[in-house]
Design a protein around this motif. Structure first.
Motif, mmCIF file in Angstrom:
data_model
loop_
_atom_site.group_PDB
_atom_site.id
_atom_site.type_symbol
_atom_site.label_atom_id
_atom_site.label_comp_id
_atom_site.label_asym_id
_atom_site.label_seq_id
_atom_site.Cartn_x
_atom_site.Cartn_y
_atom_site.Cartn_z
ATOM 1 N N UNK A 96 0.826 -1.206 0.000
ATOM 2 C CA UNK A 96 0.000 0.000 0.000
ATOM 3 C C UNK A 96 0.859 1.254 0.000
ATOM 4 N N UNK A 97 1.980 1.229 0.729
ATOM 5 C CA UNK A 97 2.860 2.391 0.748
ATOM 6 C C UNK A 97 3.401 2.719 -0.629
ATOM 7 N N UNK A 98 3.796 1.700 -1.364
ATOM 8 C CA UNK A 98 4.284 1.922 -2.724
ATOM 9 C C UNK A 98 3.175 2.444 -3.619
ATOM 10 N N UNK A 184 8.470 6.063 0.294
ATOM 11 C CA UNK A 184 9.625 6.817 -0.182
ATOM 12 C C UNK A 184 10.306 6.096 -1.343
ATOM 13 N N UNK A 185 10.444 4.776 -1.243
ATOM 14 C CA UNK A 185 11.041 4.008 -2.333
ATOM 15 C C UNK A 185 10.170 4.097 -3.581
ATOM 16 N N UNK A 186 8.852 4.034 -3.405
ATOM 17 C CA UNK A 186 7.954 4.185 -4.538
ATOM 18 C C UNK A 186 8.075 5.540 -5.196
ATOM 19 N N UNK A 187 8.303 6.583 -4.378
ATOM 20 C CA UNK A 187 8.478 7.916 -4.931
ATOM 21 C C UNK A 187 9.772 8.065 -5.701
ATOM 22 N N UNK A 193 5.516 -2.113 -9.484
ATOM 23 C CA UNK A 193 6.054 -3.471 -9.389
ATOM 24 C C UNK A 193 7.513 -3.465 -8.964
ATOM 25 N N UNK A 194 8.296 -2.547 -9.522
ATOM 26 C CA UNK A 194 9.708 -2.484 -9.172
ATOM 27 C C UNK A 194 9.926 -2.113 -7.713
ATOM 28 N N UNK A 195 9.175 -1.134 -7.214
ATOM 29 C CA UNK A 195 9.339 -0.701 -5.828
ATOM 30 C C UNK A 195 8.876 -1.775 -4.850
ATOM 31 N N UNK A 196 7.772 -2.462 -5.171
ATOM 32 C CA UNK A 196 7.297 -3.542 -4.297
ATOM 33 C C UNK A 196 8.323 -4.667 -4.247
ATOM 34 N N UNK A 197 8.909 -5.007 -5.394
ATOM 35 C CA UNK A 197 9.930 -6.050 -5.440
ATOM 36 C C UNK A 197 11.146 -5.664 -4.598
ATOM 37 N N UNK A 198 11.552 -4.407 -4.684
ATOM 38 C CA UNK A 198 12.691 -3.933 -3.887
ATOM 39 C C UNK A 198 12.390 -4.055 -2.399
ATOM 40 N N UNK A 199 11.202 -3.659 -1.984
ATOM 41 C CA UNK A 199 10.869 -3.695 -0.557
ATOM 42 C C UNK A 199 10.756 -5.128 -0.035
ATOM 43 N N UNK A 205 15.619 -10.640 1.889
ATOM 44 C CA UNK A 205 16.939 -11.023 1.391
ATOM 45 C C UNK A 205 18.005 -11.134 2.477
ATOM 46 N N UNK A 206 18.063 -10.222 3.475
ATOM 47 C CA UNK A 206 19.107 -10.378 4.500
ATOM 48 C C UNK A 206 19.046 -11.715 5.231
ATOM 49 N N UNK A 207 17.851 -12.182 5.570
ATOM 50 C CA UNK A 207 17.734 -13.462 6.263
ATOM 51 C C UNK A 207 18.096 -14.616 5.352
ATOM 52 N N UNK A 208 17.651 -14.565 4.096
ATOM 53 C CA UNK A 208 17.965 -15.642 3.152
ATOM 54 C C UNK A 208 19.466 -15.698 2.888
ATOM 55 N N UNK A 209 20.087 -14.534 2.716
ATOM 56 C CA UNK A 209 21.531 -14.502 2.473
ATOM 57 C C UNK A 209 22.310 -15.022 3.678
#
Length: 278
Positions: A96-98, A184-187, A193-199, A205-209
């Motif tokens: 929703x934020x994005x 903010x990332x969406x802005x 789609x790109x901003x949601x994927x980044x978030x 990703x930190x936990x998976x890595x």
């Protein structure tokens, strides 16, 4: 003797005065506009509806399972079980934020918004305030409701007032700040789609890595990722460190860390909004 032109000028009507009072626009007008937009689009209803179902459904389900199995919780309170529903509902808040800002770039509505309110900082501030208050209020109410139900169903240690405050208001602040970070990332990205994927990557990703860092030389990096990943910080609000060695931010520290990240991201979004054309 007056000329025909002077006679015509003498009968000219006075300048028109609009009966509608004209005043300078302010932040309140932008807030009213953003509130109208966010409550009238379907994405808000869908994402917040799923969020409510996740928090209540998972919270009540876990309480029922723990109560039925008579799990011994003599050394901890039941408030920590609210983590699971809150974690999944955070994905809805990020989405929703994005969409709150990036969807306007996708549809071209941002041109109309900035035409009505040329002050770009005011537009971004209004979006941030309306979104933050909506998510904070809803998350805090749901977290309080789930916590009350879980503590009534599960036989555990009675939580202190400080623990209740963190599990309700603290969780509401943290989730709302994560949503603002997504806004903010969406802005900055200007693509939903790109901003949601980044978030989602920032969240998971930190936990998976960290799970695949088996080398002893990467132990410090692994421990850092485990301590400061978003799920780990959410656990820390409930008073438990997610890191294996027991270190990491706990209590109110995760809220202040997320506040700092969000302020930096909002500053970046403001700079991008001011420097780029629509």
């Amino acid at each position: 003797m007056t000329t025909p032109y002077q006679q015509q000028a003498s009968y000219a009507p006075s300048s028109y005065v609009s009966p509608i009072p004209v005043r300078k626009a302010h932040l309140g007008d932008a807030l009213a506009s953003e509130w109208t937009k966010i409550r009238s689009v379907r994405s808000t209803l869908w994402t917040l509806g799923v969020m409510i179902l996740l928090m209540l459904g998972i919270g009540l389900g876990i309480a029922a399972i723990v109560s039925a199995n008579e799990v011994d919780l003599e050394d901890q309170s039941a408030l920590g079980f609210g983590f699971f529903g809150v974690l999944l509902s955070t994905i809805c808040v990020m989405t929703l934020g994005v969409l709150t800002i990036a969807s306007e770039y996708g549809t071209g509505m941002i041109r109309t918004t900035l035409t009505a309110c040329p002050s770009r900082g005011r537009v971004l501030a209004a979006k941030a305030i309306v979104f933050f208050l909506l998510v904070f209020t809803l998350t805090t109410v749901l977290a309080t409701l789930v916590a009350a139900i879980q503590t009534s169903m599960i036989d555990s240690v009675e939580a202190t007032g400080a623990e209740w405050l963190r599990a309700t208001v603290g969780v509401g602040l943290f989730v709302a700040l994560v949503g603002l970070l997504s806004l903010a990332v969406g802005g900055m990205i200007r693509h939903s789609a790109g901003a949601i994927t980044i978030m989602i990557g920032v969240m998971l990703l930190p936990l998976v890595a960290a799970m695949f860092m088996f080398s002893p030389s990467l132990a410090d990096v692994q421990d850092f990722l485990l301590q400061y990943a978003i799920p780990s910080q959410l656990i820390g609000i409930y008073g438990e460190a997610a890191s294996g060695n027991g270190d990491g931010p706990t209590g109110w520290q995760p809220v202040w860390i997320m506040l700092g990240l969000t302020v930096a991201a909002m500053a970046g979004a403001f700079a991008v909004l001011r420097s780029r054309d629509v």
